[in-house]
Design a protein around this motif. Sequence first.
Motif, PDB file in Angstrom:
ATOM      1  N   PHE A   1      16.072  18.188   1.628  1.00 42.07           N
ATOM      2  CA  PHE A   1      16.836  16.954   1.527  1.00 42.07           C
ATOM      3  C   PHE A   1      18.332  17.240   1.577  1.00 42.07           C
ATOM      4  N   ASN A   2      19.036  16.499   2.424  1.00 43.34           N
ATOM      5  CA  ASN A   2      20.481  16.624   2.550  1.00 43.34           C
ATOM      6  C   ASN A   2      21.016  15.290   3.056  1.00 43.34           C
ATOM      7  N   GLU A   3      21.821  14.615   2.252  1.00 46.50           N
ATOM      8  CA  GLU A   3      22.328  13.295   2.627  1.00 46.50           C
ATOM      9  C   GLU A   3      23.134  13.313   3.918  1.00 46.50           C
ATOM     10  N   LYS A   4      23.586  14.491   4.336  1.00 46.27           N
ATOM     11  CA  LYS A   4      24.331  14.606   5.584  1.00 46.27           C
ATOM     12  C   LYS A   4      23.568  15.421   6.626  1.00 46.27           C
ATOM     13  N   GLY A   5      22.267  15.536   6.426  1.00 48.21           N
ATOM     14  CA  GLY A   5      21.448  16.308   7.348  1.00 48.21           C
ATOM     15  C   GLY A   5      21.315  15.652   8.715  1.00 48.21           C
TER      16      GLY A   5
ATOM     17  N   ASP B   1       0.817  -1.212   0.000  1.00 49.52           N
ATOM     18  CA  ASP B   1       0.000   0.000   0.000  1.00 49.52           C
ATOM     19  C   ASP B   1       0.854   1.267   0.000  1.00 49.52           C
ATOM     20  N   GLN B   2       1.928   1.223   0.783  1.00 46.77           N
ATOM     21  CA  GLN B   2       2.743   2.422   0.981  1.00 46.77           C
ATOM     22  C   GLN B   2       4.211   2.112   0.693  1.00 46.77           C
ATOM     23  N   VAL B   3       4.835   2.947  -0.098  1.00 51.70           N
ATOM     24  CA  VAL B   3       6.281   2.885  -0.301  1.00 51.70           C
ATOM     25  C   VAL B   3       6.873   4.175   0.245  1.00 51.70           C
ATOM     26  N   MET B   4       7.917   4.057   1.059  1.00 57.08           N
ATOM     27  CA  MET B   4       8.524   5.232   1.677  1.00 57.08           C
ATOM     28  C   MET B   4      10.043   5.128   1.634  1.00 57.08           C
ATOM     29  N   THR B   5      10.658   6.279   1.591  1.00 65.06           N
ATOM     30  CA  THR B   5      12.103   6.360   1.728  1.00 65.06           C
ATOM     31  C   THR B   5      12.434   7.089   3.027  1.00 65.06           C
ATOM     32  N   MET B   6      13.283   6.489   3.827  1.00 64.16           N
ATOM     33  CA  MET B   6      13.757   7.122   5.054  1.00 64.16           C
ATOM     34  C   MET B   6      15.139   7.704   4.767  1.00 64.16           C
ATOM     35  N   HIS B   7      15.250   9.037   4.941  1.00 69.64           N
ATOM     36  CA  HIS B   7      16.528   9.676   4.606  1.00 69.64           C
ATOM     37  C   HIS B   7      16.749  10.889   5.508  1.00 69.64           C
ATOM     38  N   PHE B   8      17.889  11.533   5.296  1.00 73.92           N
ATOM     39  CA  PHE B   8      18.283  12.673   6.119  1.00 73.92           C
ATOM     40  C   PHE B   8      17.857  13.994   5.467  1.00 73.92           C
ATOM     41  N   PHE B   9      17.469  14.932   6.342  1.00 64.66           N
ATOM     42  CA  PHE B   9      17.021  16.248   5.893  1.00 64.66           C
ATOM     43  C   PHE B   9      17.579  17.320   6.824  1.00 64.66           C
ATOM     44  N   ASP B  10      17.634  18.539   6.299  1.00 65.01           N
ATOM     45  CA  ASP B  10      17.900  19.728   7.113  1.00 65.01           C
ATOM     46  C   ASP B  10      16.576  20.418   7.396  1.00 65.01           C
TER      47      ASP B  10
ATOM     48  N   ARG C   1      13.550  11.815   8.051  1.00 63.44           N
ATOM     49  CA  ARG C   1      12.160  11.943   7.613  1.00 63.44           C
ATOM     50  C   ARG C   1      11.809  10.775   6.706  1.00 63.44           C
ATOM     51  N   LEU C   2      10.516  10.493   6.640  1.00 67.02           N
ATOM     52  CA  LEU C   2       9.998   9.503   5.706  1.00 67.02           C
ATOM     53  C   LEU C   2       9.384  10.228   4.517  1.00 67.02           C
ATOM     54  N   VAL C   3       9.923  10.000   3.346  1.00 72.57           N
ATOM     55  CA  VAL C   3       9.369  10.573   2.113  1.00 72.57           C
ATOM     56  C   VAL C   3       8.230   9.662   1.670  1.00 72.57           C
ATOM     57  N   CYS C   4       7.043  10.231   1.503  1.00 73.51           N
ATOM     58  CA  CYS C   4       5.827   9.420   1.369  1.00 73.51           C
ATOM     59  C   CYS C   4       5.129   9.517   0.023  1.00 73.51           C
ATOM     60  N   ARG C   5       5.443  10.507  -0.778  1.00 70.29           N
ATOM     61  CA  ARG C   5       4.678  10.702  -2.012  1.00 70.29           C
ATOM     62  C   ARG C   5       5.531  10.507  -3.256  1.00 70.29           C
ATOM     63  N   ALA C   6       4.912   9.879  -4.258  1.00 61.06           N
ATOM     64  CA  ALA C   6       5.567   9.752  -5.555  1.00 61.06           C
ATOM     65  C   ALA C   6       5.715  11.133  -6.185  1.00 61.06           C
TER      66      ALA C   6
ATOM     67  N   SER D   1      -2.935   5.643   0.386  1.00 58.62           N
ATOM     68  CA  SER D   1      -3.986   6.142   1.271  1.00 58.62           C
ATOM     69  C   SER D   1      -4.420   7.552   0.905  1.00 58.62           C
ATOM     70  N   GLY D   2      -3.517   8.353   0.344  1.00 57.33           N
ATOM     71  CA  GLY D   2      -3.814   9.743   0.041  1.00 57.33           C
ATOM     72  C   GLY D   2      -3.910  10.629   1.267  1.00 57.33           C
ATOM     73  N   ARG D   3      -3.393  10.170   2.409  1.00 56.32           N
ATOM     74  CA  ARG D   3      -3.553  10.912   3.667  1.00 56.32           C
ATOM     75  C   ARG D   3      -2.242  11.490   4.212  1.00 56.32           C
ATOM     76  N   LEU D   4      -1.138  11.164   3.596  1.00 55.02           N
ATOM     77  CA  LEU D   4       0.147  11.548   4.166  1.00 55.02           C
ATOM     78  C   LEU D   4       0.699  12.800   3.502  1.00 55.02           C
ATOM     79  N   ASP D   5       1.477  13.557   4.282  1.00 56.56           N
ATOM     80  CA  ASP D   5       2.189  14.714   3.750  1.00 56.56           C
ATOM     81  C   ASP D   5       3.376  14.235   2.918  1.00 56.56           C
ATOM     82  N   PRO D   6       3.982  15.140   2.134  1.00 55.88           N
ATOM     83  CA  PRO D   6       5.146  14.721   1.334  1.00 55.88           C
ATOM     84  C   PRO D   6       6.241  14.064   2.165  1.00 55.88           C
ATOM     85  N   THR D   7       6.497  14.577   3.377  1.00 55.38           N
ATOM     86  CA  THR D   7       7.381  13.885   4.307  1.00 55.38           C
ATOM     87  C   THR D   7       6.696  13.812   5.666  1.00 55.38           C
ATOM     88  N   GLU D   8       7.028  12.781   6.417  1.00 54.67           N
ATOM     89  CA  GLU D   8       6.448  12.561   7.731  1.00 54.67           C
ATOM     90  C   GLU D   8       7.556  12.199   8.718  1.00 54.67           C
TER      91      GLU D   8
END
Length: 283
Positions: A230-234, A212-221, A238-243, A255-262
């Motif tokens: 987005f910053n690879e060394k942030g 149902d959901q695909v997310m990327t967990m990465h570093f942010f400032d 955050r979880l990136v939630c939207r295509a 789901s259509g309920r999530l923000d761009p990052t969570e």
Amino acid sequence: MAIRIITADERLSAASTKISFAIFGPPGVGKTSLLKTLPPDRTLCLDLEAGLKSVQDWRGASIPIRSYLDFRDLVVLISGPDPAVHPTATYGEAHYQHVRATHADTGLEAFLASKPILFVDSITDLSRQVMTFARQQPEAFSDRTGKPDVRGAYGLLGREVIHALKLLQHAPGKTVVFVGVLERVTDDFNAVTWQPQMEGAKIGRELPGIVDQVMTMHFFDRAADGTFAFNEKGEHRRLVCRAGNPWGLPAKDRSGRLDPTEPPDLSALFAKINAPGPAATAA
């Protein structure tokens, strides 16, 4: 199998709020630490990579899995037999009854039934275990020469993993979280793309259509106004939630309920996705 109609009330009931996730992130981002955001009494970690050191104080249960055959047995015990296969095939009725009988005295089936949340850590290591299995099967050898056939091994790998993931995704009343490694790929023209790190390309192509959901967990400032960049060394995860996100990171929000990052809190995401009311319109 009898065809059953699901009413709107049944679909919206608490028993039908199961969700399936695929969460990818680079090594060290803290994917396994997401376990700490899940209720320990309701969650079971299927540990394929022996990587729970970072959550050793987590109070939930885990099952270490060193063999794909063991994983396969757990899948059929969790999901029940697959009605689409022959009764004597893998994941068929005979397989299911055999595993039930093997573990009849251990209470494993009742224990698995008591855990509505499954955390599979990780799908990357699962693909490696399945590849080890696939290279030893008849399909991995040429009928004509008897020599190893890499194409046959990869074909079997893709079929085995996709079948197992689909069964878990359909397991009644189970929310399933698959986590895996995300790798940064730079081509000959220095263009950067991000893709799941797994054996075989078939799994990565088909997985987004299964969950149902695909997310990327990465570093942010975090900026002064509270927005995230987005910053690879942030310093912030955050979880990136939207295509279609501006960073080209794998994501999908059915789901259509999530923000761009969570924030990286799975319990909060479950509540947000299953909240009553219509889904939001994606921006």
